[in-house]
Scaffold this active site. Structure first.
Site, PDB file in Angstrom:
ATOM      1  N   ASP A 185      11.028  63.269  49.023  1.00  0.00           N
ATOM      2  CA  ASP A 185      12.079  62.868  48.158  1.00  0.00           C
ATOM      3  C   ASP A 185      11.799  62.727  46.796  1.00  0.00           C
ATOM      4  OD1 ASP A 185      14.251  64.673  48.378  1.00  0.00           O
ATOM      5  OD2 ASP A 185      15.458  63.542  49.291  1.00  0.00           O
ATOM      6  N   LYS A 217      17.587  77.279  41.481  1.00  0.00           N
ATOM      7  CA  LYS A 217      16.694  76.007  42.276  1.00  0.00           C
ATOM      8  C   LYS A 217      15.494  77.027  41.854  1.00  0.00           C
ATOM      9  CE  LYS A 217      17.616  78.191  46.815  1.00  0.00           C
ATOM     10  NZ  LYS A 217      17.843  77.867  48.086  1.00  0.00           N
ATOM     11  N   CYS A 261      19.890  62.051  49.169  1.00  0.00           N
ATOM     12  CA  CYS A 261      20.364  62.136  47.546  1.00  0.00           C
ATOM     13  C   CYS A 261      21.549  60.898  47.362  1.00  0.00           C
ATOM     14  CB  CYS A 261      20.708  63.701  47.220  1.00  0.00           C
ATOM     15  SG  CYS A 261      20.784  64.865  48.689  1.00  0.00           S
ATOM     16  N   HIS A 289      16.783  67.387  42.248  1.00  0.00           N
ATOM     17  CA  HIS A 289      16.201  66.848  43.284  1.00  0.00           C
ATOM     18  C   HIS A 289      15.239  68.585  43.461  1.00  0.00           C
ATOM     19  CE1 HIS A 289      20.192  66.661  45.070  1.00  0.00           C
ATOM     20  NE2 HIS A 289      21.072  67.080  43.640  1.00  0.00           N
TER      21      HIS A 289
END
Length: 620
Positions: free
Chosen positions: A365, A447, A316, A493
């Site tokens: 990712d 999340k 990230c 993310h």
């Protein structure tokens, strides 16, 4: 798609889980009591509950083997039959410290030292606390062989916060089993003593136990470590250091297929691909917060020209720096950037497990940088892409968790409420049931976690979608808003596979190594019956290769029966026998693992047959 349970089902499931936890926790204590009575001088360490049972670590003067498990089970059943009470007692720290020292239990003394500073410590007795201390109440050899215990003389205790059942009789004697013995370093630290760990399982009914044991037996057959070696897919080379994966040609072929599929799917969904370095200046990880919050899982830094460089544990911060390379306008958002980025994390050797827990792995990712009012649509897009990808790999049943704000977090109430509402809106738009995990979010945002169900009913954590308010703040990320002010973007993310390595391990176990035709590293093997037809077989293989099929010619020189047998063991989906008659007629005798002999086909018919099955992702 079957998603998570309804709310009423969730309540029942939670109640059942709490009951199972009490049963398993008590079983762990009963097992430890039995082991100490059978093997005098044994010291106990920890004995937690697991997802399917329990284990206990012992420092035993003799080596406990699988042959001893039956004897320990018998002793446990005697303790259960004795209907001994399970009693909680609170004791002052200094008093219990002296008792532990008198019993010569060094691991328990160490555990006591790690309990947060509190004066009153809880422990649980099996049997009456008035029966005397544990050392004096250990049974003699004659007692061990007897069929019952005297409650007045039987007592065993351990430091514990609970919960437990009220009496040993509440444990069903036919609903538990001891499974295996393994070595385990104390506290997972290879510099500390090696202990003996006994694994067990416990259920409410014998029927539940038998169902679990059947599934466990099936799981052992599907163990990706065993199949990885048997099918020559990958290895963990200890000469290179533990936890590092070597992809062999067949495994690398499947990885290539997975990655190409992933790239194509993402590009079609509006993502741009990134490639970022494997190391960076350590200051980057200090800015991101990983150095403070994740340092124990990071490898030591290295010095380059008197500056500290860190091998990356996360992708990230690299995507953030790419974003900050120029100032973006609100008109450019959302930006969707994806990378198959390899990261490296320190794991203790005792925690490593095949492809499931490694020290170097490739995350699928992606990060989305968007406006606050775009969160719901972007999350919905991620869910749609996740559903598409997982279903194409054969996973259609999921359990979904939505984790909300924890007590310690960053970001304003307004932004948390907006992000959490956006996650709920996206899930509701999909019509998916989900479990709310109150306070289970990351400190930087809420999340969604998705667990996939495999062919034998096991759940695996794979996909995750996380809203992040932390990194945009730490890195001072900005965009120019419609009113010409500079605002912070929302960062999302997300990973669908989790990691290529772990997902591959799940695939191996889901398919038991018998991959569907489109994923199989060798889709068809040609079996020449003699050297006379080998040249023809090689020419056919070249033709099939030109059509995009993964084909090889058996070069073993074995008899046809052995060649067929080898192909079965290697789980090759299609084999084609090549004899003199096939050579003369320019065709092949084709058989598949699923259907057996399907007859004689021309080269073109074979190509069409295989390509059609691949296109439909069907069994052949």
């Amino acid at each position: 798609m079957v998603s998570s349970l309804s709310q009423s089902q969730e309540g029942l499931q939670e109640k059942d889980a709490q009951k199972l936890e009490r049963i398993r926790h008590t079983c762990a204590h009963i097992m430890a009591m039995a082991v100490q009575k059978l093997f005098p001088g044994t010291k106990v360490a920890i004995g937690p509950v697991t997802d399917t049972g329990f284990y206990y670590d012992f420092d035993c003067p003799v080596s406990i083997t699988t042959d001893d498990l039956g004897k320990i089970e018998t002793q446990m059943r005697r303790i259960i039959k004795a209907n001994l009470p399970i009693i909680r007692e609170e004791v002052e720290r200094e008093e219990i410290k002296q008792e532990i020292a008198a019993l010569n239990e060094p691991y328990k003394l160490e555990i006591l030292g790690r309990i947060p500073d509190q004066e009153i410590i809880s422990r649980y007795f099996i049997g009456s606390p008035d029966a005397g201390n544990r050392e004096s109440s250990l049974l003699t050899a004659d007692d061990i062989d007897s069929t019952k215990f005297n409650q007045a003389d039987s007592s065993w205790w351990d430091l514990c916060a609970g919960p437990h059942v009220n009496s040993t009789r509440e444990i069903n004697k036919k609903a538990f089993a001891l499974l295996s013995v393994a070595g385990a370093y104390w506290q997972g630290d290879e510099t500390k003593p090696m202990l003996q760990r006994i694994y067990g399982t416990a259920w409410e009914t014998p029927e539940e136990l038998q169902a679990f044991l059947k599934q466990r037996e099936e799981a052992l057959k599907r163990d990706h470590r065993k199949l990885g070696q048997q099918l020559d897919l990958f290895s963990i080379q200890e000469d290179a250091g533990g936890g590092l994966v070597f992809w062999h040609p067949k495994g690398a072929t499947i990885r290539y297929i997975i990655e190409e599929y992933w790239r194509k799917s993402h590009i079609e969904s509006g993502y741009k691909l990134l490639y970022t370095p494997h190391i960076a200046n350590l200051d980057l990880w200090k800015t991101s917060g990983h150095y403070d919050f994740y340092n124990e899982n990071m490898f030591d830094s290295m010095e380059v020209e008197k500056q500290a460089y860190q091998i990356k544990p996360m992708n990230c911060p690299f995507h953030v720096l790419t974003y900050k390379n120029k100032l973006h306008s609100y008109r450019e958002l959302p930006l969707r950037w994806a990378e198959l980025g390899t990261v490296y994390r320190y794991e203790r050797s005792g925690a490593l497990h095949g492809l499931m827990r490694v020290r170097g792995f490739t995350q699928d990712d992606a990060h989305i940088f968007c406006l606050p009012n775009q969160i719901a649509d972007e999350i919905l897009g991620v869910l749609n892409l996740t559903e598409q990808i997982l279903s194409d790999f054969g996973f259609n049943n999921y359990e979904i968790n939505l984790s909300t704000r924890p007590s310690k977090s960053v970001g304003t109430d307004e932004v948390w409420e907006l992000a959490t509402a956006a996650l709920k809106e996206a899930l509701d738009s999909k019509g998916w049931n989900y479990i709310i995990d109150e306070g289970g979010g990351a400190f930087y945002g809420p999340k969604i976690d998705i667990k996939i169900q495999d062919a034998i009913g096991r759940l695996w954590q794979c996909s995750t979608i996380q809203v992040d308010f932390n990194l945009p703040e730490r890195f001072d990320m900005q965009y120019v808003a419609a009113d010409d002010t500079k605002q912070r973007p929302i960062m999302i993310h997300r990973a669908i596979f989790g990691s290529i390595e772990r997902f591959f391990g799940i695939l191996i176990e889901n398919y038991a190594g018998d991959f569907p035709l489109w994923l199989a590293p060798v889709q068809c093997r040609l079996l020449p019956v003699s050297d006379e037809v080998r040249e023809y077989a090689e020419s056919v293989a070249k033709e099939l290769h030109k059509e995009g099929l993964r084909v090889e010619v058996d070069g073993s020189g074995e008899r046809l029966g052995k060649q067929i047998r080898n192909a079965e063991l290697e789980k090759i989906p299609v084999v084609a026998v090549v004899g003199k008659r096939e050579m003369e007629n320019q065709n092949l005798s084709v058989r598949t693992r699923k259907a057996g002999d399907i007859g004689t086909l021309s080269i073109n018919e074979t190509v069409t047959h295989l390509q059609s099955a691949i296109a439909l992702n069907s069994t052949i």
